[in-house]
Scaffold this motif. Sequence first.
Motif, PDB file in Angstrom:
ATOM      1  N   GLU A   1      -8.314   9.220 -19.135  1.00  0.00           N
ATOM      2  CA  GLU A   1      -7.022   8.933 -18.510  1.00  0.00           C
ATOM      3  C   GLU A   1      -6.567   7.544 -18.981  1.00  0.00           C
ATOM      4  O   GLU A   1      -7.182   6.528 -18.655  1.00  0.00           O
ATOM      5  CB  GLU A   1      -7.145   8.939 -16.981  1.00  0.00           C
ATOM      6  CG  GLU A   1      -5.803   8.739 -16.315  1.00  0.00           C
ATOM      7  CD  GLU A   1      -5.867   8.719 -14.791  1.00  0.00           C
ATOM      8  OE1 GLU A   1      -6.721   8.019 -14.238  1.00  0.00           O
ATOM      9  OE2 GLU A   1      -5.045   9.416 -14.160  1.00  0.00           O
TER      10      GLU A   1
ATOM     11  N   SER B   1      -8.491   5.627  -8.955  1.00  0.00           N
ATOM     12  CA  SER B   1      -9.292   6.177 -10.058  1.00  0.00           C
ATOM     13  C   SER B   1     -10.448   7.033  -9.535  1.00  0.00           C
ATOM     14  O   SER B   1     -10.921   6.837  -8.408  1.00  0.00           O
ATOM     15  CB  SER B   1      -9.854   5.037 -10.901  1.00  0.00           C
ATOM     16  OG  SER B   1     -10.752   4.272 -10.119  1.00  0.00           O
TER      17      SER B   1
ATOM     18  N   THR C   1     -13.557   4.854  -8.592  1.00  0.00           N
ATOM     19  CA  THR C   1     -13.541   4.213  -7.268  1.00  0.00           C
ATOM     20  C   THR C   1     -13.611   5.261  -6.166  1.00  0.00           C
ATOM     21  O   THR C   1     -14.282   5.054  -5.144  1.00  0.00           O
ATOM     22  CB  THR C   1     -12.287   3.318  -7.122  1.00  0.00           C
ATOM     23  OG1 THR C   1     -12.299   2.366  -8.183  1.00  0.00           O
ATOM     24  CG2 THR C   1     -12.268   2.588  -5.805  1.00  0.00           C
TER      25      THR C   1
ATOM     26  N   LYS D   1      -6.044  -2.461 -21.481  1.00  0.00           N
ATOM     27  CA  LYS D   1      -6.712  -1.151 -21.532  1.00  0.00           C
ATOM     28  C   LYS D   1      -5.850  -0.147 -22.298  1.00  0.00           C
ATOM     29  O   LYS D   1      -6.323   0.540 -23.200  1.00  0.00           O
ATOM     30  CB  LYS D   1      -6.980  -0.644 -20.106  1.00  0.00           C
ATOM     31  CG  LYS D   1      -7.527   0.777 -20.067  1.00  0.00           C
ATOM     32  CD  LYS D   1      -7.606   1.355 -18.649  1.00  0.00           C
ATOM     33  CE  LYS D   1      -7.502   2.869 -18.711  1.00  0.00           C
ATOM     34  NZ  LYS D   1      -7.563   3.536 -17.425  1.00  0.00           N
TER      35      LYS D   1
ATOM     36  N   TYR E   1     -19.925   5.115   0.156  1.00  0.00           N
ATOM     37  CA  TYR E   1     -19.743   4.279   1.356  1.00  0.00           C
ATOM     38  C   TYR E   1     -19.864   5.134   2.623  1.00  0.00           C
ATOM     39  O   TYR E   1     -20.504   4.743   3.596  1.00  0.00           O
ATOM     40  CB  TYR E   1     -18.367   3.601   1.371  1.00  0.00           C
ATOM     41  CG  TYR E   1     -18.036   2.711   0.190  1.00  0.00           C
ATOM     42  CD1 TYR E   1     -19.030   2.061  -0.539  1.00  0.00           C
ATOM     43  CD2 TYR E   1     -16.709   2.509  -0.188  1.00  0.00           C
ATOM     44  CE1 TYR E   1     -18.701   1.240  -1.616  1.00  0.00           C
ATOM     45  CE2 TYR E   1     -16.368   1.685  -1.254  1.00  0.00           C
ATOM     46  CZ  TYR E   1     -17.369   1.057  -1.971  1.00  0.00           C
ATOM     47  OH  TYR E   1     -17.032   0.251  -3.020  1.00  0.00           O
TER      48      TYR E   1
ATOM     49  N   LEU F   1      -4.749   2.202  -1.216  1.00  0.00           N
ATOM     50  CA  LEU F   1      -3.607   2.583  -2.058  1.00  0.00           C
ATOM     51  C   LEU F   1      -3.737   2.104  -3.499  1.00  0.00           C
ATOM     52  O   LEU F   1      -4.343   1.064  -3.764  1.00  0.00           O
ATOM     53  CB  LEU F   1      -2.317   1.981  -1.476  1.00  0.00           C
ATOM     54  CG  LEU F   1      -1.997   2.333  -0.020  1.00  0.00           C
ATOM     55  CD1 LEU F   1      -0.693   1.664   0.387  1.00  0.00           C
ATOM     56  CD2 LEU F   1      -1.904   3.838   0.159  1.00  0.00           C
TER      57      LEU F   1
ATOM     58  N   TRP G   1      -1.616   1.055  -7.299  1.00  0.00           N
ATOM     59  CA  TRP G   1      -0.508   0.156  -7.620  1.00  0.00           C
ATOM     60  C   TRP G   1       0.651   0.855  -8.327  1.00  0.00           C
ATOM     61  O   TRP G   1       1.653   0.225  -8.635  1.00  0.00           O
ATOM     62  CB  TRP G   1      -1.005  -1.007  -8.497  1.00  0.00           C
ATOM     63  CG  TRP G   1      -1.999  -0.618  -9.556  1.00  0.00           C
ATOM     64  CD1 TRP G   1      -3.343  -0.876  -9.537  1.00  0.00           C
ATOM     65  CD2 TRP G   1      -1.749   0.093 -10.782  1.00  0.00           C
ATOM     66  NE1 TRP G   1      -3.944  -0.372 -10.670  1.00  0.00           N
ATOM     67  CE2 TRP G   1      -2.987   0.230 -11.450  1.00  0.00           C
ATOM     68  CE3 TRP G   1      -0.614   0.630 -11.379  1.00  0.00           C
ATOM     69  CZ2 TRP G   1      -3.120   0.875 -12.689  1.00  0.00           C
ATOM     70  CZ3 TRP G   1      -0.744   1.286 -12.602  1.00  0.00           C
ATOM     71  CH2 TRP G   1      -1.983   1.400 -13.239  1.00  0.00           C
TER      72      TRP G   1
ATOM     73  N   LYS H   1      -4.809  -0.717   2.999  1.00  0.00           N
ATOM     74  CA  LYS H   1      -5.256  -1.684   1.993  1.00  0.00           C
ATOM     75  C   LYS H   1      -4.451  -1.422   0.722  1.00  0.00           C
ATOM     76  O   LYS H   1      -4.719  -0.485  -0.039  1.00  0.00           O
ATOM     77  CB  LYS H   1      -6.760  -1.520   1.699  1.00  0.00           C
ATOM     78  CG  LYS H   1      -7.296  -2.594   0.779  1.00  0.00           C
ATOM     79  CD  LYS H   1      -7.869  -1.945  -0.456  1.00  0.00           C
ATOM     80  CE  LYS H   1      -8.236  -2.892  -1.549  1.00  0.00           C
ATOM     81  NZ  LYS H   1      -7.097  -3.517  -2.223  1.00  0.00           N
TER      82      LYS H   1
HETATM   83  N1  LIG Z   1      -4.657   8.565  -9.237  1.00  0.00           N
HETATM   84  C1  LIG Z   1      -3.864   7.543  -9.311  1.00  0.00           C
HETATM   85  O1  LIG Z   1      -2.765   7.617  -8.873  1.00  0.00           O
HETATM   86  C2  LIG Z   1      -4.340   6.265  -9.898  1.00  0.00           C
HETATM   87  C3  LIG Z   1      -5.250   6.214 -10.912  1.00  0.00           C
HETATM   88  N2  LIG Z   1      -5.630   5.034 -11.423  1.00  0.00           N
HETATM   89  C4  LIG Z   1      -6.568   5.036 -12.552  1.00  0.00           C
HETATM   90  O2  LIG Z   1      -7.525   4.027 -12.331  1.00  0.00           O
HETATM   91  C5  LIG Z   1      -7.544   3.139 -13.433  1.00  0.00           C
HETATM   92  C6  LIG Z   1      -7.950   1.771 -12.954  1.00  0.00           C
HETATM   93  O3  LIG Z   1      -6.999   1.258 -12.046  1.00  0.00           O
HETATM   94  P1  LIG Z   1      -7.503   0.456 -10.778  1.00  0.00           P
HETATM   95  O4  LIG Z   1      -6.463  -0.366 -10.201  1.00  0.00           O
HETATM   96  O5  LIG Z   1      -8.736  -0.307 -11.165  1.00  0.00           O
HETATM   97  O6  LIG Z   1      -7.802   1.627  -9.760  1.00  0.00           O
HETATM   98  P2  LIG Z   1      -8.805   1.681  -8.573  1.00  0.00           P
HETATM   99  O7  LIG Z   1      -9.169   3.069  -8.292  1.00  0.00           O
HETATM  100  O8  LIG Z   1      -9.936   0.736  -8.842  1.00  0.00           O
HETATM  101  O9  LIG Z   1      -7.954   1.071  -7.366  1.00  0.00           O
HETATM  102  C7  LIG Z   1      -7.375   1.859  -6.344  1.00  0.00           C
HETATM  103  C8  LIG Z   1      -7.590   1.180  -4.997  1.00  0.00           C
HETATM  104  O10 LIG Z   1      -8.989   1.096  -4.736  1.00  0.00           O
HETATM  105  C9  LIG Z   1      -9.357  -0.263  -4.475  1.00  0.00           C
HETATM  106  N3  LIG Z   1     -10.694  -0.517  -4.997  1.00  0.00           N
HETATM  107  C10 LIG Z   1     -11.023  -0.889  -6.256  1.00  0.00           C
HETATM  108  N4  LIG Z   1     -12.358  -1.021  -6.358  1.00  0.00           N
HETATM  109  C11 LIG Z   1     -12.883  -0.740  -5.155  1.00  0.00           C
HETATM  110  C12 LIG Z   1     -14.209  -0.707  -4.640  1.00  0.00           C
HETATM  111  N5  LIG Z   1     -15.270  -1.006  -5.394  1.00  0.00           N
HETATM  112  N6  LIG Z   1     -14.375  -0.351  -3.361  1.00  0.00           N
HETATM  113  C13 LIG Z   1     -13.321  -0.045  -2.580  1.00  0.00           C
HETATM  114  N7  LIG Z   1     -12.051  -0.074  -3.003  1.00  0.00           N
HETATM  115  C14 LIG Z   1     -11.825  -0.412  -4.276  1.00  0.00           C
HETATM  116  C15 LIG Z   1      -8.297  -1.062  -5.197  1.00  0.00           C
HETATM  117  O11 LIG Z   1      -8.229  -2.394  -4.724  1.00  0.00           O
HETATM  118  C16 LIG Z   1      -7.062  -0.252  -4.938  1.00  0.00           C
HETATM  119  O12 LIG Z   1      -6.542  -0.513  -3.658  1.00  0.00           O
HETATM  120  C17 LIG Z   1      -6.170   3.254 -14.026  1.00  0.00           C
HETATM  121  O13 LIG Z   1      -6.147   2.865 -15.360  1.00  0.00           O
HETATM  122  C18 LIG Z   1      -5.907   4.713 -13.860  1.00  0.00           C
HETATM  123  O14 LIG Z   1      -6.532   5.433 -14.877  1.00  0.00           O
HETATM  124  C19 LIG Z   1      -5.156   3.858 -10.917  1.00  0.00           C
HETATM  125  C20 LIG Z   1      -4.246   3.839  -9.895  1.00  0.00           C
HETATM  126  C21 LIG Z   1      -3.725   5.055  -9.358  1.00  0.00           C
END
Ligand SMILES: NC(=O)C1=CN([C@@H]2O[C@H](COP(=O)(O)OP(=O)(O)OC[C@H]3O[C@@H](n4cnc5c(N)ncnc54)[C@H](O)[C@@H]3O)[C@@H](O)[C@H]2O)C=CC1
Length: 499
Positions: A393, A246, A249, A353, A256, A166, A168, A192
């Motif tokens: 973004e 993102s 990720t 950021k 994976y 999920l 945040w 998670k």
């Molecule tokens: N589409 C959407 O709704 C979202 C987009 N974002 C974008 O992502 C940018 C970065 O935010 P983050 O919190 O870093 O997003 P993220 O994509 O890294 O995190 C989302 C989820 O993936 C998990 N995650 C992070 N790195 C991982 C890895 N290497 N392997 C497996 N799981 C992993 C995180 O712990 C979290 O639960 C934001 O600035 C925004 O642009 C962030 C959150 C939501």
Amino acid sequence: MSDLLTTEEYKSIAANLDLPTQAFIDGSFRPAMSGKTFDSTNPATGEVIAKVAACGQADVDFAVEKARDAFEDGRWSRLHPGERKEAMIRLAKLIRRNARELAVMESLDSGKTIYDCETVDVPETIHCLTWHAELIDKIYDQVAPASDNHIALVVREPVGVVGLVLPWNFPLLMLAWKIGPALASGCSIIVKPAAETSLTALRVAELAMEAGIPAGVFNVVPGSGRDVGEPIGRHMDIDMVSFTGSTATGRRFLTYASESNLKEVTLEMGGKNPAIVLDDAEDLDRVAAHVVNGAFWNMGENCSASSRLIVQKGIKDKLLDRMLAHAREWPMGDPLDPVNRVGALVSQAHFDKVASYLSKGPKVLLGGKAEAGFVEPTILDIADRDAAQVREEIFGPVLSVLTVDGFDEAIALANDTEYGLAASIYTANVKKAIRGARAIRAGTVTVNSFGEGDISTPFGGFKQSGFGGRDNGIHAHDQYTQIKTIWVDLTDDHDEVVS
Ligand SMILES: NC(=O)C1=CN([C@@H]2O[C@H](COP(=O)(O)OP(=O)(O)OC[C@H]3O[C@@H](n4cnc5c(N)ncnc54)[C@H](O)[C@@H]3O)[C@@H](O)[C@H]2O)C=CC1
Ligand code: BAL
């Protein structure tokens, strides 16, 4: 939900909250096996509000083992769908009963305004769980065309143990978007939450036990992406992962899966969503309100936020005048003050950021200040179509304005992005509206409004915004089910074997 309270009343609730901090596995709270914790911070104040279990591979393995046991013995997966429905509805009712506590917890943990948590996040979470629960005992399997000598059943089965990873930005609501169809379908789940916002998912897991969802079915494993997300993505006994976050990720989850058991993967990722306003748009005041709402709602921390305004030049000045007036209706400040519509960004790292995009040059029409976790709603007028603010973004309350001569240029610019999640088009010309909606490569296109549809409509992206299935609607159940064919020979003459 009852009326909103005063700031003092919310602060009093906040001061007395019993925050869940441990992993929830096999029906009970437990510390991380390593004994480690990480700080969960209120981004509006910088105060550490909880020390949450920092789980890792061993905790994920244990949760998967328990989830697998639950799935295989059928305590949830083979219940009559009507019984799953009843348990999920009890969960939705418990969330309603604890709505105020959950709203305050969500606001403290994420920086979201209490106004949004009370009026959107918690009620929509209840609605989503109820909707999927109500659906599940009304879906029929199919019988395929076959000869008189055979019957071919096409049945749906729960996919198994699923990982729900999920973001945040809507901790409760994204939890509901995933657990609603996953639980309704009969899966066992490993949630998670994002490390920034683990608390409400843990509380909902506790309520799920109280609602009668059996131990082992609903597990929450908090921790970092590297320590918990990656072990989920690479686990050999997880059948499917549904991820929101993102694009960077999301891409990792495909790696994976390909390097482990080829689990199914659904990805709901970023956006750089255009709002096109053509010269013939009617009721500019209403259009301006929608564009401002699309850009600034939830501090722009929304994958479907309208982050690019593409406006035809004949209407630009009038529209911007009205937008500036509407933007003043978005007070920013203490998230626990119910008058505020803009709270704090989720973390210091994310604040840094977003703030970095404000100092990069374009003409500032509104806002532009970033201080102590809060970023003012900001409108930038930008000529350079390759500027970082146009391409990337930002995920904050920052709207880039781009000016075009006409319809074709607007559509081409709308599509000039690696993303394809959402878009809006504002015009009084129905042909242009429909032609535009068809030509824009995005999963959701709204006409003369901003939105995502609702629980009944599928949500997901084209291009690098999405992969695999859709959240929401009946379509969400496709993510969490497998199709099986059962072919039955009805003939008596077993001498004749036909292949
Ligand atoms: N589409 C959407 O709704 C979202 C987009 N974002 C974008 O992502 C940018 C970065 O935010 P983050 O919190 O870093 O997003 P993220 O994509 O890294 O995190 C989302 C989820 O993936 C998990 N995650 C992070 N790195 C991982 C890895 N290497 N392997 C497996 N799981 C992993 C995180 O712990 C979290 O639960 C934001 O600035 C925004 O642009 C962030 C959150 C939501
Ligand atoms: N807008 C809901 C989905 C998301 O932001 O991730």
